[in-house]
Write a protein that holds these residues in place. Sequence first.
Motif, PDB file in Angstrom:
ATOM      1  N   LEU A   6       0.964  -1.206  -0.002  1.00  0.00           N
ATOM      2  CA  LEU A   6      -0.134  -0.041  -0.109  1.00  0.00           C
ATOM      3  C   LEU A   6       1.037   1.122   0.051  1.00  0.00           C
ATOM      4  O   LEU A   6       1.582   1.479   1.137  1.00  0.00           O
ATOM      5  N   ASP A   7       0.811   1.969  -1.016  1.00  0.00           N
ATOM      6  CA  ASP A   7       1.869   3.052  -1.187  1.00  0.00           C
ATOM      7  C   ASP A   7       0.954   4.475  -1.257  1.00  0.00           C
ATOM      8  O   ASP A   7      -0.106   4.335  -1.442  1.00  0.00           O
ATOM      9  N   GLY A   8       1.684   5.345  -1.418  1.00  0.00           N
ATOM     10  CA  GLY A   8       1.176   6.841  -1.479  1.00  0.00           C
ATOM     11  C   GLY A   8       1.874   7.771  -0.656  1.00  0.00           C
ATOM     12  O   GLY A   8       1.869   9.015  -0.948  1.00  0.00           O
ATOM     13  N   HIS A   9       2.407   7.528   0.671  1.00  0.00           N
ATOM     14  CA  HIS A   9       2.933   8.474   1.532  1.00  0.00           C
ATOM     15  C   HIS A   9       4.124   8.814   1.033  1.00  0.00           C
ATOM     16  O   HIS A   9       5.127   8.182   0.161  1.00  0.00           O
ATOM     17  N   ALA A  26      -4.750   1.901   9.086  1.00  0.00           N
ATOM     18  CA  ALA A  26      -4.306   3.537   9.126  1.00  0.00           C
ATOM     19  C   ALA A  26      -3.042   3.496   9.328  1.00  0.00           C
ATOM     20  O   ALA A  26      -2.253   2.769  10.060  1.00  0.00           O
ATOM     21  N   SER A  27      -2.583   4.394   8.541  1.00  0.00           N
ATOM     22  CA  SER A  27      -0.878   4.774   8.560  1.00  0.00           C
ATOM     23  C   SER A  27      -0.586   6.344   8.887  1.00  0.00           C
ATOM     24  O   SER A  27      -1.286   7.021   8.235  1.00  0.00           O
ATOM     25  N   ALA A  28       0.162   6.670   9.742  1.00  0.00           N
ATOM     26  CA  ALA A  28       0.550   8.007   9.774  1.00  0.00           C
ATOM     27  C   ALA A  28       1.887   8.203   9.520  1.00  0.00           C
ATOM     28  O   ALA A  28       2.843   7.276   9.648  1.00  0.00           O
ATOM     29  N   SER A  29       2.063   9.364   9.117  1.00  0.00           N
ATOM     30  CA  SER A  29       3.339   9.549   8.218  1.00  0.00           C
ATOM     31  C   SER A  29       4.039  10.930   8.561  1.00  0.00           C
ATOM     32  O   SER A  29       3.570  11.930   8.933  1.00  0.00           O
ATOM     33  N   TRP A  30       5.294  10.980   8.276  1.00  0.00           N
ATOM     34  CA  TRP A  30       6.058  12.257   8.525  1.00  0.00           C
ATOM     35  C   TRP A  30       5.819  13.212   7.470  1.00  0.00           C
ATOM     36  O   TRP A  30       6.212  14.280   7.455  1.00  0.00           O
ATOM     37  N   ASP A  31       4.892  12.867   6.373  1.00  0.00           N
ATOM     38  CA  ASP A  31       4.537  13.650   5.210  1.00  0.00           C
ATOM     39  C   ASP A  31       3.158  14.532   5.613  1.00  0.00           C
ATOM     40  O   ASP A  31       2.855  15.133   5.033  1.00  0.00           O
ATOM     41  N   THR A  33       0.273  13.282   6.636  1.00  0.00           N
ATOM     42  CA  THR A  33      -1.082  12.937   6.390  1.00  0.00           C
ATOM     43  C   THR A  33      -1.199  11.687   7.131  1.00  0.00           C
ATOM     44  O   THR A  33      -0.460  10.823   7.791  1.00  0.00           O
ATOM     45  N   VAL A  34      -2.575  11.306   7.176  1.00  0.00           N
ATOM     46  CA  VAL A  34      -2.953   9.660   7.445  1.00  0.00           C
ATOM     47  C   VAL A  34      -3.670   8.956   6.365  1.00  0.00           C
ATOM     48  O   VAL A  34      -4.373   9.810   5.853  1.00  0.00           O
ATOM     49  N   ARG A  35      -3.421   7.912   6.102  1.00  0.00           N
ATOM     50  CA  ARG A  35      -4.008   7.256   4.954  1.00  0.00           C
ATOM     51  C   ARG A  35      -4.727   6.134   5.671  1.00  0.00           C
ATOM     52  O   ARG A  35      -4.271   5.406   6.625  1.00  0.00           O
ATOM     53  N   VAL A  36      -5.923   5.754   5.256  1.00  0.00           N
ATOM     54  CA  VAL A  36      -6.908   4.860   5.775  1.00  0.00           C
ATOM     55  C   VAL A  36      -7.248   3.788   4.833  1.00  0.00           C
ATOM     56  O   VAL A  36      -8.115   4.149   3.730  1.00  0.00           O
ATOM     57  N   TRP A  37      -7.009   2.674   4.739  1.00  0.00           N
ATOM     58  CA  TRP A  37      -7.575   1.670   3.863  1.00  0.00           C
ATOM     59  C   TRP A  37      -8.617   0.737   4.451  1.00  0.00           C
ATOM     60  O   TRP A  37      -8.093   0.184   5.538  1.00  0.00           O
ATOM     61  N   ILE A  38      -9.673   0.652   3.944  1.00  0.00           N
ATOM     62  CA  ILE A  38     -10.698  -0.162   4.615  1.00  0.00           C
ATOM     63  C   ILE A  38     -11.491  -0.966   3.364  1.00  0.00           C
ATOM     64  O   ILE A  38     -11.601  -0.783   2.393  1.00  0.00           O
ATOM     65  N   GLY A  39     -11.640  -2.426   3.890  1.00  0.00           N
ATOM     66  CA  GLY A  39     -12.260  -3.329   2.756  1.00  0.00           C
ATOM     67  C   GLY A  39     -11.439  -3.422   1.617  1.00  0.00           C
ATOM     68  O   GLY A  39     -10.273  -3.816   1.439  1.00  0.00           O
ATOM     69  N   LYS A  46      -6.668   2.402  -2.489  1.00  0.00           N
ATOM     70  CA  LYS A  46      -7.489   3.566  -2.701  1.00  0.00           C
ATOM     71  C   LYS A  46      -7.622   3.936  -1.265  1.00  0.00           C
ATOM     72  O   LYS A  46      -8.707   3.719  -0.783  1.00  0.00           O
ATOM     73  N   PRO A  47      -6.701   4.911  -0.738  1.00  0.00           N
ATOM     74  CA  PRO A  47      -7.014   5.098   0.896  1.00  0.00           C
ATOM     75  C   PRO A  47      -8.005   6.205   0.979  1.00  0.00           C
ATOM     76  O   PRO A  47      -7.948   7.177  -0.050  1.00  0.00           O
ATOM     77  N   PHE A  48      -8.548   6.458   1.832  1.00  0.00           N
ATOM     78  CA  PHE A  48      -8.973   7.915   2.450  1.00  0.00           C
ATOM     79  C   PHE A  48      -7.867   8.599   3.246  1.00  0.00           C
ATOM     80  O   PHE A  48      -7.420   8.064   4.299  1.00  0.00           O
ATOM     81  N   VAL A  49      -7.693   9.740   2.575  1.00  0.00           N
ATOM     82  CA  VAL A  49      -6.445  10.618   3.034  1.00  0.00           C
ATOM     83  C   VAL A  49      -7.047  11.654   3.880  1.00  0.00           C
ATOM     84  O   VAL A  49      -7.741  12.519   3.585  1.00  0.00           O
ATOM     85  N   ILE A  50      -6.335  11.702   5.326  1.00  0.00           N
ATOM     86  CA  ILE A  50      -6.657  12.824   6.036  1.00  0.00           C
ATOM     87  C   ILE A  50      -5.469  13.649   6.324  1.00  0.00           C
ATOM     88  O   ILE A  50      -4.279  13.118   6.395  1.00  0.00           O
TER      89      ILE A  50
END
Length: 231
Positions: A6-9, A26-31, A33-39, A46-50
Amino acid sequence: QPMRVLDGHQGPVAALAVAEQIGGIASASWDGTVRVWIGTGVLENKPFVIEGHQGNVNGVAFGRRLNTIVSAGYDGSIRVTSLTGAAPTLVRLPTPINALATAFDGEIIAGGADGKVYIRKEDGSERLTIDVQEMPVTSLAVSADGEMIAAAGLRGAVTIISRETGRTLTTLVGPGLPVWSLAFHPDGKILVTGGADRMLRKWDVATGQPLAPANAPKADFSPSQMNERGA
């Protein structure tokens, strides 16, 4: 070989959270943002980006009802973001946040660079602020029954705290090097720590004594690494 990537950060990934019930990651990054992948998002990448944090995001957790994401970072903020599109809740703390955890009832626990543990209710309101140690808190864990919090610091000590009262129950004294990760066994009787000495250690929570040999090689660790961590 990895089953899936799962990439994108655009920066290092500092924390992860998993919600098995909904197939969520859910992944937290030093960029920032938080990215959330569900189902199916896990399958399709295709993450939900916070967004909204200013700087490193150091901690992430699923909320009690699993439709919210709690995140915290170097900007001293805790954000509670609804995956349904509702406006996020923002909590400001007076220090950078290095670690984050949630309890089964929705309470939020944050570990600060000022050596304090901040316990906030599910709605973000204050319940307890606890002085744990003089050095920054680097990692947190909550026992499965929600009764205990483990808070580790840069000098290797781990404090076991009563979540209800904030009282110190036990202190585990390690080799004097930073502890970066913590996990309780399901029964809450054993704590596992991992740190800059390149060792995993098991501890008896009740007595504070190690359950495995404490012979560890000296780790390579510098102040610059500490600063990069956000502490």
